[in-house]
Motif scaffolding. Structure first.
Motif, mmCIF file in Angstrom:
data_model
loop_
_atom_site.group_PDB
_atom_site.id
_atom_site.type_symbol
_atom_site.label_atom_id
_atom_site.label_comp_id
_atom_site.label_asym_id
_atom_site.label_seq_id
_atom_site.Cartn_x
_atom_site.Cartn_y
_atom_site.Cartn_z
ATOM 1 N N VAL A 344 0.841 -1.203 0.000
ATOM 2 C CA VAL A 344 0.000 0.000 0.000
ATOM 3 C C VAL A 344 0.875 1.251 0.000
ATOM 4 O O VAL A 344 0.604 2.231 -0.718
ATOM 5 C CB VAL A 344 -0.956 -0.006 1.200
ATOM 6 C CG1 VAL A 344 -1.652 1.339 1.344
ATOM 7 C CG2 VAL A 344 -1.990 -1.120 1.047
ATOM 8 N N CYS A 345 1.955 1.219 0.790
ATOM 9 C CA CYS A 345 2.876 2.371 0.827
ATOM 10 C C CYS A 345 3.554 2.586 -0.517
ATOM 11 O O CYS A 345 3.794 3.731 -0.916
ATOM 12 C CB CYS A 345 3.923 2.156 1.918
ATOM 13 S SG CYS A 345 3.290 2.350 3.598
ATOM 14 N N CYS A 346 3.866 1.505 -1.230
ATOM 15 C CA CYS A 346 4.477 1.643 -2.560
ATOM 16 C C CYS A 346 3.537 2.371 -3.518
ATOM 17 O O CYS A 346 3.969 3.247 -4.291
ATOM 18 C CB CYS A 346 4.822 0.268 -3.122
ATOM 19 S SG CYS A 346 6.231 -0.544 -2.334
ATOM 20 N N ILE A 347 2.266 2.019 -3.482
ATOM 21 C CA ILE A 347 1.291 2.662 -4.378
ATOM 22 C C ILE A 347 1.170 4.154 -4.070
ATOM 23 O O ILE A 347 1.231 5.005 -4.970
ATOM 24 C CB ILE A 347 -0.078 1.974 -4.245
ATOM 25 C CG1 ILE A 347 0.004 0.528 -4.737
ATOM 26 C CG2 ILE A 347 -1.147 2.745 -5.007
ATOM 27 C CD1 ILE A 347 -1.243 -0.289 -4.458
ATOM 28 N N LEU A 348 1.012 4.485 -2.787
ATOM 29 C CA LEU A 348 0.814 5.887 -2.411
ATOM 30 C C LEU A 348 2.100 6.694 -2.570
ATOM 31 O O LEU A 348 2.061 7.866 -2.970
ATOM 32 C CB LEU A 348 0.304 5.951 -0.970
ATOM 33 C CG LEU A 348 -1.078 5.292 -0.752
ATOM 34 C CD1 LEU A 348 -1.453 5.322 0.720
ATOM 35 C CD2 LEU A 348 -2.139 5.991 -1.588
ATOM 36 N N GLY A 349 3.247 6.089 -2.275
ATOM 37 C CA GLY A 349 4.514 6.787 -2.482
ATOM 38 C C GLY A 349 4.761 7.089 -3.944
ATOM 39 O O GLY A 349 5.221 8.178 -4.310
#
Length: 523
Positions: A344-349
């Protein structure tokens, strides 16, 4: 984590098929209730807090000493009459030599203990950081940073094991996030002292390196005062007792060395594919970290045209976001799963990457905070994720070496970005050459986020059953210790129990007894 290769040195076709078919379903969150983080942290006793604190401090100052170069590239280039890309090799050679330190100090830590390996690494910090401030030419400086890389690479594994392996299971996620963002704390402190020392003292960038050599003395004293981790002491006693049961009595040191070499050989044979995966994964993670941070200060100064005060302010705000994101994601990963939280952090980052480089004002502070929140969030569960996947007998070596080999693979990020950036010149300002570093950072980060996301999706993770067993083992050690049972007695009893269970002729699997299982059990 349990791991079994049905084909001996590799997995069977049936195992591979079942594994790939379960990658999406394995992202289902664990059956664990979300606990109040304050109550989670109250589970820790004084010993666990001290061990976590000293590991965190060592890693934070590791980051401080590394970031002194990233913040001073332009000042060092000016003094040595070199280009920014030439000085950026000071970052690259440090990263390239870190696996050597991870292998040497990781092996010493797994065999002889976390304490001695960590102290030796911190001592070398003092020597090479101090000497870097006295370098009289760029080749001297680069040589010292290469040697510093060995010391830096040797610290991560012993410090992570010291900080995390005695913790209650529910606390490992949140404190993994805190521990990993010791890197952000070190970066934050280096930015603050960069502003306090470099523009205000007659020695400029050298004063920052001299200052960086001081605090490790205090960290060494703190670590000297503390014992080995409970988990290591139990594992060592179990290993030596198991070896003593197999052969005629010999010296304890001889038994320990033979048992460790035997277990290491078995672990390498059974887990080599897992090690390769972790190296490839850490290549992506380190590309995200170094691709975003190593020349960002140069981008702010050279392309955006900000002064040292503004650069420091943006850096501080970004690293506050990094810390907050790491702690938050580390905490929720215990209840929602390590891989899912990081993905999820990869997508938002990735979605925030344009805002990280497009503004040309102090608006960059806001976008930097949120970008680093998700960058740090992706990193937050990494220490505990590496620990959970690593075989106990090689935990420090596996954590440190896979992390640092990933660093090695990503070591040229700063030099690549600086070199490519110089192919996109901008109009000079006040006689200073300027380059479009922002474009290069954005493209590099887009590729890095996508790479990490894919590897996380196809990666393994501990099952719910293993999580419960893992937590029960740690709780049992603490319960027996409180009842007056020594750690050596706990280890000896486990070796005897393994022998009675018919496992006496197999490799001792540390305090977390691993049972062969098919790969479909690996989530």
């Amino acid at each position: 984590m349990r791991n079994y290769m049905a084909a001996g040195w590799f997995y069977s076709p049936q195992q591979i098929g079942r594994y790939l078919a379960t990658r999406a379903t394995s992202l289902r969150p664990p059956k664990a209730k979300l606990r109040n983080p304050i109550r989670v942290l109250r589970d820790l006793n004084r010993h666990q807090w001290h061990m976590f604190a000293v590991g965190f401090l060592g890693w934070a100052w590791d980051s401080f000493d590394f970031c002194t170069v990233t913040l001073c590239i332009t000042e060092i280039a000016s003094e040595f009459n070199a280009t920014n890309s030439a000085v950026s090799w000071g970052i690259t050679v440090t990263l390239m030599l870190r696996p050597v330190g991870a292998l040497v100090f990781g092996g010493l830590s797994d065999r002889y203990g976390r304490k001695g390996a960590m102290i030796a690494s911190l001592f070398l910090f003092i020597v090479f950081e101090l000497a870097s401030g006295f370098a009289q030419s760029l080749p001297q400086f680069l040589g010292l940073r290469a040697l510093y890389g060995i010391a830096m690479g040797g610290l991560y594994g012993p410090a992570a094991a010291t900080a995390l392996e005695d913790l209650p299971y529910d606390a490992r996620g949140i404190l993994s996030g805190v521990y990993q963002n010791g890197y952000a704390v070190g970066f934050l402190l280096s930015a603050i002292f960069y502003r306090a020392l470099v523009p205000t003292t007659p020695y400029g960038w050298r004063s920052l390196f001299w200052f960086g050599s001081g605090p490790p003395v205090l960290i060494i004293a703190y670590r000297w005062w503390l014992p080995e981790t409970n988990s290591l002491q139990v594992m060592r006693a179990e290993r030596e007792s198991a070896m003593a049961q197999r052969q005629a009595p010999k010296s304890t040191a001889m038994n320990g060395t033979k048992a460790w070499l035997r277990d290491m050989r078995v672990s390498l044979k059974e887990n080599w594919v897992l090690f390769v995966y972790l190296v490839l994964l850490m290549t992506g993670f380190n590309s995200c970290s170094h691709g975003a941070g190593d020349i960002y200060a140069t981008f702010l100064k050279n392309q955006v045209g900000l002064g040292s005060t503004e650069v420091t302010a943006i850096t501080v705000v970004g690293q506050i976001g990094n810390i907050a994101g790491g702690v938050f994601t580390g905490y929720v990963s215990t209840f929602f799963g390590r891989r899912l939280s990081m993905m999820v952090c990869c997508i938002l980052g990735g979605a925030l990457t344009p805002a990280f480089v497009l503004p040309r004002s102090m608006d960059l502070a806001a976008s930097s905070f949120f970008f680093w929140f998700f960058n740090g969030g992706a990193w937050g569960p990494i220490p505990v994720y590496l620990s959970e996947l690593s075989p106990p007998v090689l935990r420090t070596t596996a954590i440190g070496l896979t992390y640092q080999l990933g660093n090695l693979a990503a070591s040229a990020a700063a030099t690549i970005e600086a070199t490519i950036g110089e192919r996109f010149p901008l109009p000079p300002k006040d006689g200073v050459k300027r380059y479009d570093y922002g474009r290069v950072i954005a493209l590099f980060m887009a590729a890095s986020w996508a790479y990490v996301f894919i590897f996380l999706f196809f990666g393994p993770e501990m099952s719910q059953e293993e999580r419960e067993e893992h937590g029960a083992e740690v709780d049992q050690i603490e319960r027996l210790r409180k009842e007056g049972v020594s750690l050596a007695e706990i280890g000896a009893e486990r070796a005897e129990r393994a022998k009675r269970a018919g496992l006496g002729d197999e490799s001792t699997r540390s305090i977390y007894l691993e049972k062969p299982t098919d790969i479909e059990r690996i989530e």
